[in-house]
Design a protein around this motif. Structure first.
Motif, mmCIF file in Angstrom:
data_model
loop_
_atom_site.group_PDB
_atom_site.id
_atom_site.type_symbol
_atom_site.label_atom_id
_atom_site.label_comp_id
_atom_site.label_asym_id
_atom_site.label_seq_id
_atom_site.Cartn_x
_atom_site.Cartn_y
_atom_site.Cartn_z
ATOM 1 N N ALA A 17 0.821 -1.208 0.000
ATOM 2 C CA ALA A 17 0.000 0.000 0.000
ATOM 3 C C ALA A 17 0.854 1.256 0.000
ATOM 4 C CB ALA A 17 -0.952 -0.009 1.202
ATOM 5 N N VAL A 18 1.921 1.258 0.790
ATOM 6 C CA VAL A 18 2.776 2.440 0.901
ATOM 7 C C VAL A 18 3.499 2.734 -0.417
ATOM 8 C CG1 VAL A 18 4.906 3.283 2.006
ATOM 9 C CG2 VAL A 18 3.069 2.343 3.390
ATOM 10 N N ALA A 21 0.116 2.946 -3.590
ATOM 11 C CA ALA A 21 -0.888 4.024 -3.534
ATOM 12 C C ALA A 21 -0.329 5.345 -4.084
ATOM 13 C CB ALA A 21 -1.429 4.187 -2.119
ATOM 14 N N THR A 56 -4.492 -1.572 0.054
ATOM 15 C CA THR A 56 -4.868 -0.633 1.113
ATOM 16 C C THR A 56 -5.986 -1.214 1.967
ATOM 17 O OG1 THR A 56 -4.193 1.269 -0.227
ATOM 18 C CG2 THR A 56 -5.748 1.697 1.562
ATOM 19 N N MET A 86 -7.339 6.786 5.210
ATOM 20 C CA MET A 86 -6.592 6.319 4.043
ATOM 21 C C MET A 86 -7.442 5.398 3.181
ATOM 22 S SD MET A 86 -3.851 6.319 2.292
ATOM 23 C CE MET A 86 -3.802 5.424 0.751
ATOM 24 N N ALA A 90 -8.442 6.215 -0.652
ATOM 25 C CA ALA A 90 -8.123 5.289 -1.744
ATOM 26 C C ALA A 90 -9.373 4.935 -2.547
ATOM 27 C CB ALA A 90 -7.468 4.029 -1.192
ATOM 28 N N GLN A 142 -2.112 11.322 2.624
ATOM 29 C CA GLN A 142 -2.629 10.413 3.643
ATOM 30 C C GLN A 142 -1.719 9.215 3.855
ATOM 31 O OE1 GLN A 142 -5.095 11.498 5.496
ATOM 32 N NE2 GLN A 142 -4.720 9.752 6.831
ATOM 33 N N VAL A 143 -1.028 8.769 2.821
ATOM 34 C CA VAL A 143 -0.039 7.695 3.000
ATOM 35 C C VAL A 143 1.056 8.166 3.957
ATOM 36 C CG1 VAL A 143 1.845 6.446 1.838
ATOM 37 C CG2 VAL A 143 -0.423 6.484 0.819
ATOM 38 N N THR A 146 -0.536 8.598 7.586
ATOM 39 C CA THR A 146 -0.841 7.298 8.171
ATOM 40 C C THR A 146 0.442 6.560 8.533
ATOM 41 O OG1 THR A 146 -2.868 7.196 6.864
ATOM 42 C CG2 THR A 146 -2.108 5.136 7.837
ATOM 43 N N GLY A 147 1.416 6.589 7.647
ATOM 44 C CA GLY A 147 2.693 5.955 7.935
ATOM 45 C C GLY A 147 3.403 6.593 9.113
#
Length: 161
Positions: A17-18, A21, A56, A86, A90, A142-143, A146-147
């Motif tokens: 996802a990281v 995305a 995601t 996130m 997505a 948002q990635v 969120t990370g």
């Protein structure tokens, strides 16, 4: 809690996802703003966005299971909230991009003739181009957020060990 090779699945799924995305978001933004690139970007954007969205959703689902298996922690709760956002980002990006591709995509336009009426409404195409760009930028943002909250939750006490 779902595990893979003895590790929580969330920790493994999040890597896809990281990486995917933001790539999907960049492909979508390029598709929306560069009409001359659409023929080349149409299928890569569709495929990468699909895989990024699935990864995601899998990451978020595995993260929710991991959250429930752990003791209550405010940092984990914050990360879970950002993960929910996130997921939403997505999904909205995917819809916006797929509608944009349906309206402008050379392959889709040729195969889906019923879209001709919608394609005549220029404002609709412009609306979805703008939505694709805005939601693509939000996905990238948002990635990162969120990370960052996930890293804080995982590593906040690393010096005390």
């Amino acid at each position: 809690m779902l595990e893979v090779f003895g590790l929580p699945a969330h920790i493994l799924f999040l890597h896809a996802a990281v990486v995917l995305a933001p790539i999907a978001a960049l492909l979508g933004i390029a598709y929306a703003v560069r009409p001359v690139w659409r023929k080349v970007l149409e299928w890569p954007a569709v495929i990468v966005t699909f895989i990024a969205t699935i990864s995601t959703l899998l990451t978020a689902s595995a993260g929710e299971a991991l959250e429930h298996a752990m003791p209550r922690n405010e940092l984990i709760h914050e990360h879970a909230e950002q993960g929910d956002l996130m997921k939403l980002a997505a999904l909205i990006f995917t819809v916006a991009l797929y509608v944009t591709i349906a309206l402008y995509g050379p392959w889709f336009s040729a195969k889906l003739s019923f879209l001709a009426k919608l394609q005549e409404m220029r404002w609709l195409g412009v609306l979805f181009q703008v939505l694709t760009v805005i939601t693509g930028l939000f996905v990238i943002y948002q990635v990162v957020v969120t990370g960052h909250t996930g890293a804080q939750a995982a590593w906040s006490d690393w010096r005390s060990s």
